[in-house]
Design an enzyme around this catalytic site. Structure first.
Site, PDB file in Angstrom:
ATOM      1  N   CYS A  10      51.030 102.717  37.537  1.00 59.70           N
ATOM      2  CA  CYS A  10      50.280 102.032  36.473  1.00 59.70           C
ATOM      3  C   CYS A  10      50.536 100.531  36.626  1.00 59.70           C
ATOM      4  O   CYS A  10      50.888 100.078  37.720  1.00 59.70           O
ATOM      5  CB  CYS A  10      50.670 102.570  35.095  1.00 59.70           C
ATOM      6  SG  CYS A  10      52.412 102.363  34.667  1.00 59.70           S
ATOM      7  N   ASN A  13      54.826 100.108  34.876  1.00 62.09           N
ATOM      8  CA  ASN A  13      55.807 101.164  35.166  1.00 62.09           C
ATOM      9  C   ASN A  13      56.795 101.351  34.018  1.00 62.09           C
ATOM     10  O   ASN A  13      57.949 101.712  34.228  1.00 62.09           O
ATOM     11  CB  ASN A  13      56.554 100.886  36.487  1.00 62.09           C
ATOM     12  CG  ASN A  13      57.363 102.075  37.004  1.00 62.09           C
ATOM     13  OD1 ASN A  13      58.382 101.909  37.660  1.00 62.09           O
ATOM     14  ND2 ASN A  13      56.938 103.269  36.729  1.00 62.09           N
ATOM     15  N   CYS A  15      55.217 102.469  30.676  1.00 64.71           N
ATOM     16  CA  CYS A  15      54.547 103.337  29.686  1.00 64.71           C
ATOM     17  C   CYS A  15      53.986 104.605  30.324  1.00 64.71           C
ATOM     18  O   CYS A  15      54.505 105.702  30.115  1.00 64.71           O
ATOM     19  CB  CYS A  15      53.419 102.585  28.984  1.00 64.71           C
ATOM     20  SG  CYS A  15      53.982 101.186  28.007  1.00 64.71           S
ATOM     21  N   ARG A  16      52.908 104.458  31.099  1.00 60.87           N
ATOM     22  CA  ARG A  16      52.185 105.645  31.559  1.00 60.87           C
ATOM     23  C   ARG A  16      52.803 106.345  32.768  1.00 60.87           C
ATOM     24  O   ARG A  16      52.970 107.574  32.765  1.00 60.87           O
ATOM     25  CB  ARG A  16      50.732 105.251  31.902  1.00 60.87           C
ATOM     26  CG  ARG A  16      49.920 104.840  30.714  1.00 60.87           C
ATOM     27  CD  ARG A  16      48.633 104.161  31.117  1.00 60.87           C
ATOM     28  NE  ARG A  16      48.869 102.833  31.678  1.00 60.87           N
ATOM     29  CZ  ARG A  16      47.939 102.039  32.170  1.00 60.87           C
ATOM     30  NH1 ARG A  16      46.692 102.448  32.204  1.00 60.87           N
ATOM     31  NH2 ARG A  16      48.240 100.844  32.625  1.00 60.87           N
ATOM     32  N   SER A  17      53.096 105.590  33.835  1.00 63.03           N
ATOM     33  CA  SER A  17      53.514 106.274  35.066  1.00 63.03           C
ATOM     34  C   SER A  17      54.873 106.978  34.970  1.00 63.03           C
ATOM     35  O   SER A  17      55.041 108.029  35.588  1.00 63.03           O
ATOM     36  CB  SER A  17      53.448 105.340  36.280  1.00 63.03           C
ATOM     37  OG  SER A  17      54.267 104.209  36.123  1.00 63.03           O
ATOM     38  N   ASP A 125      45.666 102.222  28.755  1.00 59.64           N
ATOM     39  CA  ASP A 125      46.939 101.524  28.622  1.00 59.64           C
ATOM     40  C   ASP A 125      47.370 101.557  27.145  1.00 59.64           C
ATOM     41  O   ASP A 125      46.670 101.016  26.288  1.00 59.64           O
ATOM     42  CB  ASP A 125      46.720 100.084  29.092  1.00 59.64           C
ATOM     43  CG  ASP A 125      47.963  99.227  28.961  1.00 59.64           C
ATOM     44  OD1 ASP A 125      48.975  99.727  28.447  1.00 59.64           O
ATOM     45  OD2 ASP A 125      47.906  98.066  29.390  1.00 59.64           O
TER      46      ASP A 125
HETATM   47  P1  4NP Z   1      51.971 100.612  31.729  1.00 61.61           P
HETATM   48  O1  4NP Z   1      51.748  99.772  30.396  1.00 61.61           O
HETATM   49  O2  4NP Z   1      51.120  99.979  32.791  1.00 61.61           O
HETATM   50  O3  4NP Z   1      51.445 101.976  31.346  1.00 61.61           O
HETATM   51  O4  4NP Z   1      53.439 100.600  32.019  1.00 61.61           O
HETATM   52  C1  4NP Z   1      51.913  98.393  30.333  1.00 61.61           C
HETATM   53  C2  4NP Z   1      53.169  97.857  30.248  1.00 61.61           C
HETATM   54  C3  4NP Z   1      53.340  96.495  30.152  1.00 61.61           C
HETATM   55  C4  4NP Z   1      52.236  95.667  30.149  1.00 61.61           C
HETATM   56  C5  4NP Z   1      50.968  96.206  30.244  1.00 61.61           C
HETATM   57  C6  4NP Z   1      50.811  97.582  30.346  1.00 61.61           C
HETATM   58  N1  4NP Z   1      52.403  94.275  30.028  1.00 61.61           N
HETATM   59  O5  4NP Z   1      51.389  93.559  29.954  1.00 61.61           O
HETATM   60  O6  4NP Z   1      53.542  93.786  30.011  1.00 61.61           O
END
Ligand code: 4NP
Length: 155
Positions: A10, A13, A15-17, A125
């Site tokens: 993602c 790294n 939240c989702r992955s 996201d």
């Molecule tokens: P992820 O979510 O891609 O599912 O881990 C996010 C985590 C952090 C951010 C964006 C999405 N950020 O902008 O910091």
């Protein structure tokens, strides 16, 4: 070395992955599939950091401890080490493909392409949203993880 190695990617790294990785590990274990799972982000914002607290809680509710996981960024070696790389959304798929070295051997795809009827869709996201977003993420990555494990089990 495991027969299959699957990387979920993602943006951050956190939240989702990490949830996708956890769901896949559990699905592979349930089906007796010899697979290694990992996750990464395309961005370096959260390298070395634990997952978002909401992802930790979502995993914990399923009996999975992700609190010790630490974020990392996708690296060139991942493209040959892993047999499969799944992107959680289109922007990350594009970025993964853009960075792919010529000698890449991993099969690169959008995660929800593995679910019949969900092809071409993204796992949204949840970072700036509410806790419910993380439940939605779990349901989607868990469905996809089961589908991948089933597919690998048949191949
Ligand atoms: P992820 O979510 O891609 O599912 O881990 C996010 C985590 C952090 C951010 C964006 C999405 N950020 O902008 O910091």
């Amino acid at each position: 070395m495991a027969q299959y190695s699957v990387l979920f990617v993602c943006l951050g790294n956190i939240c989702r992955s990490p949830l996708a990785e956890a769901a896949f590990r559990s699905a592979a274990e349930d089906l007796g599939i010899d697979a290694h799972a990992d996750s990464a982000g395309t961005a370096d914002y959260h390298v070395g950091r634990p997952p978002d607290q909401r992802s930790i809680s979502t995993a914990e509710a399923r009996g999975i401890d992700k609190s010790h996981y630490r974020g990392r960024q996708i690296a060139e070696v991942d493209y040959t080490y892993f047999t499969h790389i799944f992107a959680l959304d289109h922007a990350n798929l594009k970025e993964i493909e853009r960075r792919a070295p010529i000698r890449a051997t991993a099969n690169i795809a959008l995660l929800l392409d593995v679910i019949e009827g969900r092809e071409g869709e993204a796992v949204p996201d949840p970072y700036y949203g509410s806790d419910e977003g993380f439940e939605l993420v779990w349901n989607e990555v868990n469905q996809a993880a089961r589908a991948i494990a089933l597919q690998l089990g048949r191949s």
